[in-house]
Design a protein around this motif. Structure first.
Motif, PDB file in Angstrom:
ATOM      1  N   LYS A  55       0.851  -1.190   0.000  1.00 45.41           N
ATOM      2  CA  LYS A  55       0.000   0.000   0.000  1.00 45.41           C
ATOM      3  C   LYS A  55       0.884   1.235   0.000  1.00 45.41           C
ATOM      4  CE  LYS A  55      -4.436  -1.043   1.935  1.00 45.41           C
ATOM      5  NZ  LYS A  55      -5.239  -1.153   3.123  1.00 45.41           N
ATOM      6  N   GLY A  56       0.632   2.109  -0.937  1.00 39.58           N
ATOM      7  CA  GLY A  56       1.391   3.342  -1.000  1.00 39.58           C
ATOM      8  C   GLY A  56       2.739   3.233  -1.678  1.00 39.58           C
ATOM      9  N   HIS A  57       3.171   2.009  -1.999  1.00 40.68           N
ATOM     10  CA  HIS A  57       4.496   1.832  -2.618  1.00 40.68           C
ATOM     11  C   HIS A  57       4.593   2.569  -3.946  1.00 40.68           C
ATOM     12  CE1 HIS A  57       8.266  -0.020  -3.780  1.00 40.68           C
ATOM     13  NE2 HIS A  57       7.711  -0.351  -4.921  1.00 40.68           N
ATOM     14  N   ASP A  58       3.579   2.421  -4.802  1.00 39.44           N
ATOM     15  CA  ASP A  58       3.614   3.091  -6.098  1.00 39.44           C
ATOM     16  C   ASP A  58       3.644   4.603  -5.934  1.00 39.44           C
ATOM     17  OD1 ASP A  58       3.725   0.768  -7.530  1.00 39.44           O
ATOM     18  OD2 ASP A  58       1.595   0.737  -8.038  1.00 39.44           O
ATOM     19  N   GLN A  59       2.868   5.121  -4.984  1.00 42.58           N
ATOM     20  CA  GLN A  59       2.862   6.556  -4.753  1.00 42.58           C
ATOM     21  C   GLN A  59       4.220   7.021  -4.228  1.00 42.58           C
ATOM     22  OE1 GLN A  59       0.511   4.465  -3.718  1.00 42.58           O
ATOM     23  NE2 GLN A  59      -1.399   5.161  -4.592  1.00 42.58           N
ATOM     24  N   ASP A  60       4.860   6.187  -3.410  1.00 40.69           N
ATOM     25  CA  ASP A  60       6.175   6.536  -2.867  1.00 40.69           C
ATOM     26  C   ASP A  60       7.260   6.466  -3.943  1.00 40.69           C
ATOM     27  OD1 ASP A  60       4.949   6.793  -0.411  1.00 40.69           O
ATOM     28  OD2 ASP A  60       5.653   4.860   0.354  1.00 40.69           O
ATOM     29  N   MET A  61       7.179   5.476  -4.810  1.00 41.08           N
ATOM     30  CA  MET A  61       8.212   5.275  -5.831  1.00 41.08           C
ATOM     31  C   MET A  61       8.028   6.172  -7.047  1.00 41.08           C
ATOM     32  SD  MET A  61      10.617   3.139  -5.032  1.00 41.08           S
ATOM     33  CE  MET A  61      11.324   2.591  -6.583  1.00 41.08           C
ATOM     34  N   ALA A  62       6.796   6.557  -7.365  1.00 44.54           N
ATOM     35  CA  ALA A  62       6.527   7.300  -8.603  1.00 44.54           C
ATOM     36  C   ALA A  62       7.367   8.567  -8.732  1.00 44.54           C
ATOM     37  CB  ALA A  62       5.039   7.606  -8.732  1.00 44.54           C
ATOM     38  N   PRO A  63       7.456   9.424  -7.721  1.00 47.05           N
ATOM     39  CA  PRO A  63       8.281  10.634  -7.891  1.00 47.05           C
ATOM     40  C   PRO A  63       9.745  10.302  -8.187  1.00 47.05           C
ATOM     41  CG  PRO A  63       6.863  10.854  -5.963  1.00 47.05           C
ATOM     42  CD  PRO A  63       6.750   9.433  -6.434  1.00 47.05           C
ATOM     43  N   PHE A  64      10.277   9.293  -7.519  1.00 45.49           N
ATOM     44  CA  PHE A  64      11.662   8.862  -7.757  1.00 45.49           C
ATOM     45  C   PHE A  64      11.823   8.379  -9.198  1.00 45.49           C
ATOM     46  CE2 PHE A  64      14.629   5.219  -7.838  1.00 45.49           C
ATOM     47  CZ  PHE A  64      15.815   5.874  -7.524  1.00 45.49           C
ATOM     48  N   LEU A  65      10.895   7.549  -9.667  1.00 40.81           N
ATOM     49  CA  LEU A  65      10.985   7.010 -11.028  1.00 40.81           C
ATOM     50  C   LEU A  65      10.793   8.107 -12.078  1.00 40.81           C
ATOM     51  CD1 LEU A  65       9.056   3.655 -10.553  1.00 40.81           C
ATOM     52  CD2 LEU A  65      11.535   4.008 -10.637  1.00 40.81           C
ATOM     53  N   ILE A  66       9.874   9.038 -11.827  1.00 42.48           N
ATOM     54  CA  ILE A  66       9.655  10.148 -12.763  1.00 42.48           C
ATOM     55  C   ILE A  66      10.934  10.981 -12.874  1.00 42.48           C
ATOM     56  CG2 ILE A  66       8.366  12.297 -13.182  1.00 42.48           C
ATOM     57  CD1 ILE A  66       6.700   9.777 -13.726  1.00 42.48           C
ATOM     58  N   GLU A  67      11.588  11.219 -11.755  1.00 34.11           N
ATOM     59  CA  GLU A  67      12.852  11.973 -11.792  1.00 34.11           C
ATOM     60  C   GLU A  67      13.908  11.212 -12.593  1.00 34.11           C
ATOM     61  OE1 GLU A  67      13.645  15.154 -10.981  1.00 34.11           O
ATOM     62  OE2 GLU A  67      11.471  15.230 -10.705  1.00 34.11           O
ATOM     63  N   GLN A  68      13.954   9.896 -12.424  1.00 37.47           N
ATOM     64  CA  GLN A  68      14.885   9.086 -13.223  1.00 37.47           C
ATOM     65  C   GLN A  68      14.567   9.228 -14.708  1.00 37.47           C
ATOM     66  OE1 GLN A  68      17.577   7.003 -12.106  1.00 37.47           O
ATOM     67  NE2 GLN A  68      17.214   8.289 -10.329  1.00 37.47           N
ATOM     68  N   MET A  69      13.291   9.169 -15.042  1.00 39.43           N
ATOM     69  CA  MET A  69      12.856   9.257 -16.442  1.00 39.43           C
ATOM     70  C   MET A  69      13.216  10.613 -17.055  1.00 39.43           C
ATOM     71  SD  MET A  69       9.173   7.338 -16.040  1.00 39.43           S
ATOM     72  CE  MET A  69       8.606   7.585 -17.723  1.00 39.43           C
ATOM     73  N   LYS A  70      13.182  11.673 -16.260  1.00 38.97           N
ATOM     74  CA  LYS A  70      13.505  13.009 -16.773  1.00 38.97           C
ATOM     75  C   LYS A  70      14.952  13.092 -17.257  1.00 38.97           C
ATOM     76  CE  LYS A  70      10.135  15.667 -14.138  1.00 38.97           C
ATOM     77  NZ  LYS A  70       9.941  16.631 -13.036  1.00 38.97           N
ATOM     78  N   GLY A  71      15.790  12.209 -16.770  1.00 41.37           N
ATOM     79  CA  GLY A  71      17.184  12.186 -17.198  1.00 41.37           C
ATOM     80  C   GLY A  71      17.407  11.378 -18.459  1.00 41.37           C
TER      81      GLY A  71
END
Length: 192
Positions: A109-125
């Motif tokens: 529960k909440g894992h996707d919400q917790d990981m999404a900002p980190f993954l989006i930042e990775q994707m921006k690179g």
């Protein structure tokens, strides 16, 4: 009676993690962890009020491990690395993958919400994803997660031919990503 050996919180979590890695999260018990450490249950209860608290600490370790696998990829193509890391986790930690992804549970529960900002930042690179807004990146990530999850399930459950290598799985993932990104670019340009 000799004094009981003290164990750090990290040593206890590692012992519980090893049980979960081999047997699954549902098999973590205070007694099993104590046995693995060669201890009574007392040192575990000094650090954790309940087995559920210990399981949550193991989930935290799994999350950190997932990030480590991602950072170890470091091919210079972050979007590729996210997918490849997910496939590697499913292969190397198949019991945990099945527990966390394929079983109904509250652990994530909440894992996707917790990981999404980190993954989006990775994707921006990632140069291939330049010019996409955060919302577009979230949709690309969701589409790829759906594909990657299916492929990971097949890997974790041994449903692919034995001859199907990790390199082939990553190439398949990369091809799907290229298609999803191309579609997003066409939508962005108003062509779809």
């Amino acid at each position: 009676m000799p004094p009981q050996k003290k164990f750090s919180r990290e040593e206890i979590i590692q012992a519980a993690f090893e049980i979960a890695r081999v047997e699954g999260l549902d098999h973590i018990t205070i007694r099993k962890v104590a046995s693995r450490l060669g201890s009574s249950i007392a040192p575990i209860y000094v650090n954790f009020a309940s087995v559920e608290e210990l399981v949550q600490a193991v989930i935290g370790k799994v999350s950190e491990l997932s990030k480590e696998i991602l950072m170890d990829m470091d091919t210079g193509n972050p979007f590729h690395d996210i997918g490849a890391a997910s496939l590697r986790f499913a292969k190397e930690y198949s019991v945990l993958f099945r527990d966390l992804v394929m079983k109904q549970n509250d652990h994530m529960k909440g894992h996707d919400q917790d990981m999404a900002p980190f993954l989006i930042e990775q994707m921006k690179g990632d140069a291939d994803l330049a010019g996409f807004e955060d919302e577009e990146l979230r949709l690309i990530l969701l589409k790829m997660k759906i594909f990657q999850l299916g492929l990971s399930v097949m890997i974790a459950n041994g449903l692919l031919p034995d001859s199907f290598s990790e390199e082939e799985a990553i190439a398949l993932l990369d091809n799907a990503a290229a298609d999803v990104i191309a579609g997003a670019r066409l939508r962005q340009q108003g062509s779809l």
